[in-house]
Design an enzyme around this catalytic site. Structure first.
Site, PDB file in Angstrom:
ATOM      1  N   CYS A  99      67.431  28.493  28.899  1.00  0.00           N
ATOM      2  CA  CYS A  99      67.728  28.226  30.461  1.00  0.00           C
ATOM      3  C   CYS A  99      68.425  26.988  30.320  1.00  0.00           C
ATOM      4  O   CYS A  99      69.126  26.616  31.424  1.00  0.00           O
ATOM      5  CB  CYS A  99      66.227  27.918  30.903  1.00  0.00           C
ATOM      6  SG  CYS A  99      65.150  29.354  30.599  1.00  0.00           S
ATOM      7  N   CYS A 102      72.491  26.402  31.119  1.00  0.00           N
ATOM      8  CA  CYS A 102      73.007  26.384  32.484  1.00  0.00           C
ATOM      9  C   CYS A 102      72.216  25.382  33.289  1.00  0.00           C
ATOM     10  O   CYS A 102      72.890  24.668  34.066  1.00  0.00           O
ATOM     11  CB  CYS A 102      72.783  27.615  33.360  1.00  0.00           C
ATOM     12  SG  CYS A 102      73.659  28.967  31.998  1.00  0.00           S
ATOM     13  N   HIS A 103      70.961  25.259  33.185  1.00  0.00           N
ATOM     14  CA  HIS A 103      70.302  24.384  34.244  1.00  0.00           C
ATOM     15  C   HIS A 103      69.689  23.099  34.110  1.00  0.00           C
ATOM     16  O   HIS A 103      68.948  22.555  34.599  1.00  0.00           O
ATOM     17  CB  HIS A 103      68.806  25.393  34.729  1.00  0.00           C
ATOM     18  CG  HIS A 103      69.182  26.648  35.333  1.00  0.00           C
ATOM     19  ND1 HIS A 103      69.653  26.803  36.425  1.00  0.00           N
ATOM     20  CD2 HIS A 103      69.086  27.909  34.641  1.00  0.00           C
ATOM     21  CE1 HIS A 103      69.888  28.084  36.729  1.00  0.00           C
ATOM     22  NE2 HIS A 103      69.488  28.752  35.678  1.00  0.00           N
ATOM     23  N   CYS A 136      68.521  36.220  35.335  1.00  0.00           N
ATOM     24  CA  CYS A 136      68.950  35.217  34.332  1.00  0.00           C
ATOM     25  C   CYS A 136      68.973  35.671  33.189  1.00  0.00           C
ATOM     26  O   CYS A 136      70.069  35.555  32.549  1.00  0.00           O
ATOM     27  CB  CYS A 136      68.343  33.832  34.587  1.00  0.00           C
ATOM     28  SG  CYS A 136      68.889  32.624  35.805  1.00  0.00           S
ATOM     29  N   CYS A 199      44.951  43.924  55.100  1.00  0.00           N
ATOM     30  CA  CYS A 199      45.054  42.482  54.558  1.00  0.00           C
ATOM     31  C   CYS A 199      44.456  41.575  55.952  1.00  0.00           C
ATOM     32  O   CYS A 199      43.584  40.884  55.486  1.00  0.00           O
ATOM     33  CB  CYS A 199      46.395  41.984  54.320  1.00  0.00           C
ATOM     34  SG  CYS A 199      47.524  43.033  53.074  1.00  0.00           S
ATOM     35  N   CYS A 202      40.407  41.295  56.288  1.00  0.00           N
ATOM     36  CA  CYS A 202      39.456  40.069  55.617  1.00  0.00           C
ATOM     37  C   CYS A 202      40.208  38.782  55.783  1.00  0.00           C
ATOM     38  O   CYS A 202      39.788  37.877  56.317  1.00  0.00           O
ATOM     39  CB  CYS A 202      39.594  40.379  54.100  1.00  0.00           C
ATOM     40  SG  CYS A 202      38.730  41.573  53.648  1.00  0.00           S
ATOM     41  N   HIS A 203      41.603  38.798  55.840  1.00  0.00           N
ATOM     42  CA  HIS A 203      42.321  37.360  55.462  1.00  0.00           C
ATOM     43  C   HIS A 203      42.786  36.760  57.033  1.00  0.00           C
ATOM     44  O   HIS A 203      43.069  35.671  57.067  1.00  0.00           O
ATOM     45  CB  HIS A 203      43.384  37.491  54.735  1.00  0.00           C
ATOM     46  CG  HIS A 203      42.917  37.769  53.401  1.00  0.00           C
ATOM     47  ND1 HIS A 203      41.976  36.708  52.429  1.00  0.00           N
ATOM     48  CD2 HIS A 203      42.952  38.837  52.419  1.00  0.00           C
ATOM     49  CE1 HIS A 203      41.612  37.384  51.327  1.00  0.00           C
ATOM     50  NE2 HIS A 203      42.270  38.503  51.158  1.00  0.00           N
ATOM     51  N   ARG A 240      47.465  39.952  42.496  1.00  0.00           N
ATOM     52  CA  ARG A 240      46.421  39.729  43.422  1.00  0.00           C
ATOM     53  C   ARG A 240      46.481  40.667  44.484  1.00  0.00           C
ATOM     54  O   ARG A 240      45.413  41.240  45.011  1.00  0.00           O
ATOM     55  CB  ARG A 240      46.429  38.361  44.180  1.00  0.00           C
ATOM     56  CG  ARG A 240      45.421  37.831  45.128  1.00  0.00           C
ATOM     57  CD  ARG A 240      43.990  37.893  44.431  1.00  0.00           C
ATOM     58  NE  ARG A 240      43.336  39.099  44.670  1.00  0.00           N
ATOM     59  CZ  ARG A 240      42.074  39.343  44.284  1.00  0.00           C
ATOM     60  NH1 ARG A 240      41.353  38.489  43.762  1.00  0.00           N
ATOM     61  NH2 ARG A 240      41.724  40.579  44.526  1.00  0.00           N
ATOM     62  N   CYS A 244      43.769  43.449  45.517  1.00  0.00           N
ATOM     63  CA  CYS A 244      43.009  43.394  46.716  1.00  0.00           C
ATOM     64  C   CYS A 244      43.099  44.874  47.249  1.00  0.00           C
ATOM     65  O   CYS A 244      42.072  45.588  47.818  1.00  0.00           O
ATOM     66  CB  CYS A 244      43.787  42.620  47.991  1.00  0.00           C
ATOM     67  SG  CYS A 244      43.453  40.863  47.764  1.00  0.00           S
TER      68      CYS A 244
END
EC number: 2.8.5.2
Lengths: 283, 108, 142
Positions: A99, A102-103, A136, A199, A202-203, A240, A244
């Protein structure tokens, strides 16, 4: 006695037990002394929802869980960040690159987490951070792709995310992103599974209430990847989402699927303006 | 040796003579309890770090016997006296015989 | 979805039965615990003063529960989780370079239960304290 779905949800979501206070708390989230924006005036994506403030999931957690996130030493997710920092400098693949080739240092990734998922013009696709990491690896390094939600991936996401800690989430939803955003919104409001929950059930409509003993948050994703105490490891946004939808007793989409990419963009935009908090700590 | 075991310790780099300091340690380790079963129903054998010690210039600060009830990625916080400049040595002992070490110097 | 009154009662009775079942296991765990504590104290009586536990009243997840034990002047503090399959958690022995006989860690609790700390104090006597921690079972994948 007939139950409608609405009353079934009312049964599922019990009123706050005596020991808990309902709603988000008023504590202030500072990480190593740097204050985060963990509540912010509703961004445009929350228009027409009736929600006036976007609130980080941190405010819905118990004090002891909250405390683990306020000191980067106490936060077990930082073990993964340190591991990924070693990987950052490790040459892999046919091109003889790491990584860092390049970075330079990981700090060059500052600001990246805040704007992902992001439209990639060259590839002509909406990219999550995980997709960009794999692009990448496969295209530039000649290395093998990480498993979308594997430990190597979540650790690298955490390393990149922590560089943006404290910066406001700012995903673009216009231009080529618009169609993904619309698709994500449609998924957000679609009721899934035998329990027929979206979704939003509940949220959006019930955050601050309890579903059994779980204190429902707004489902903001500014803290991802998150160290989940239940898993004793890092959990990605798509993990997650999958959890859910599974809990609605539905067949779920897979991590890295077009549905979850669109949903991630839409849900991220509901938290535009909140600080990037990841890697956070949740129950 | 369990994969990716990496100790982290937090000790102030300097202190005044006789000062009491707070030390925190965290080490990446699955702490397999021996209570879990794999998808075929077989018990996954116990594999934990069973002891942690911290010494300052060869004298003991704390010696912890650890059982499977210690969480994944074991965390400890405790206090130490710093009468003089010296070195804290931290040692974790794994069930499989591996020993993980770290050290930090502190200047008075 | 339709529930008859009879079905509702049956569900309720089932839930009550399930709630009672762990009680037997709990008593057994306590018997084990007393034997373990005797091992640590050599059978000596335990007083009430001189040791404290700081633990959350409610733990959001039993996998990682922060606790702190403290016993000024103590040589050692043993911690037990009475309701775990194996109750011992850790024994902290304090050396001459410890500034205070206090330590924090994160522990696993299989369910709502008592966490017990027994300290061997400076004069060789033993003290014991207990903290009850409620482990919540969430609606979202536990």
């Amino acid at each position: 006695m007939k139950f409608t779905m609405t009353s079934a949800l009312a049964v599922l979501i019990v009123s706050a037990p005596m020991a808990f206070a309902g709603g988000a708390d008023d504590d202030v989230l500072s990480i190593d002394g740097v204050e985060m924006t963990s509540k912010v005036a509703a961004p445009p994506a929350l228009a027409e929802t009736g929600i006036d403030t976007a609130i980080s999931g941190w405010h819905f957690r118990e004090d002891d869980t909250q405390a683990m996130q306020t000191d980067s030493f106490d936060n077990p997710a930082m073990l993964a960040v340190e591991r990924a920092a070693d990987v950052w400098n490790t040459v892999e693949g046919t091109e003889g690159k790491s990584c860092a080739t390049c970075h330079e240092g990981p700090e060059s990734m500052q600001g990246v987490r805040a704007v992902y998922p992001k439209w990639n013009e060259t590839a002509g696709e909406m990219r999550t951070l995980a997709m960009q990491i794999n692009a990448c690896r496969t295209e530039n390094m000649g290395a093998e792709a990480y498993k979308y939600d594997g430990g190597d991936m979540t650790a690298m996401e955490a390393l990149i995310t922590v560089q943006s800690q404290g910066m406001p989430v700012n995903v673009a939803t216009d231009g080529p992103a618009a169609e993904y955003w619309e698709k994500g919104k449609e998924i957000y409001y679609t009721r899934y599974g035998q329990l027929e929950l979206s979704c939003a059930s509940c949220h959006e409509q019930n955050y601050g209430n309890y579903i059994r003993a779980d204190h429902l948050s707004q489902g903001q994703i500014n803290g991802f990847p998150t160290y989940r105490l239940k898993n004793a490891g890092l959990v990605q946004t798509h993990n997650r989402f999958r959890g859910c939808i599974r809990d609605t007793r539905a067949e779920t989409f897979s991590t890295g699927s077009p549905e979850f990419i669109a949903l991630e963009l839409y849900v991220a935009s509901r938290g535009n303006g909140l600080s990037v908090e990841g890697p956070s700590v949740r129950q | 040796m369990a994969d990716n075991v990496k100790p982290r310790v937090k000790v102030p780099s300097s202190a005044s003579a006789g000062e009491e300091i707070v030390i925190k340690t965290l080490i990446s380790h699955p702490m397999e309890s021996g209570q879990r079963k794999d998808s075929d129903g077989n018990v996954i054998p116990r594999s934990i770090i069973n002891r942690f010690t911290c010494d300052f210039n060869g004298e003991n600060v704390i010696d912890v016997t650890m059982e499977p009830a210690i969480s994944t990625n074991p965390y400890f916080e405790f206090t130490a006296k710093v009468p003089e400049t010296g070195e804290f040595k931290f040692t974790w002992y794994d069930d499989d015989g591996s020993v993980y070490e770290d050290s930090k110097t502190i200047t008075v | 979805m339709t529930f008859t009154r009879r079905e509702t009662l049956a569900i309720g009775a089932g839930a009550a039965l399930t709630a009672m079942l762990p009680a037997a296991g709990f008593a057994e765990a306590h018997a084990d615990l007393e034997a373990l504590i005797s091992e640590f104290t050599g059978g000596a009586e335990t007083g009430a003063d001189g040791v404290t536990i700081n633990a959350p009243e409610i733990a959001e997840n039993g996998n990682t529960v922060p606790i702190e034990v403290s016993a000024p002047g103590a040589t050692a503090i043993a911690v037990y989780a009475a309701g775990n399959p194996t109750p011992p958690v850790a024994t902290f022995r304090f050396g001459p370079m410890a500034a205070a006989q206090t330590a924090s860690t994160r522990i696993r609790l299989a369910r709502t239960q008592d966490v017990v700390a027994v300290a061997q104090l400076a004069d060789g006597s033993f003290a014991r304290t207990v903290a009850n921690v409620k482990v919540t079972i969430g609606g979202c994948g536990g």
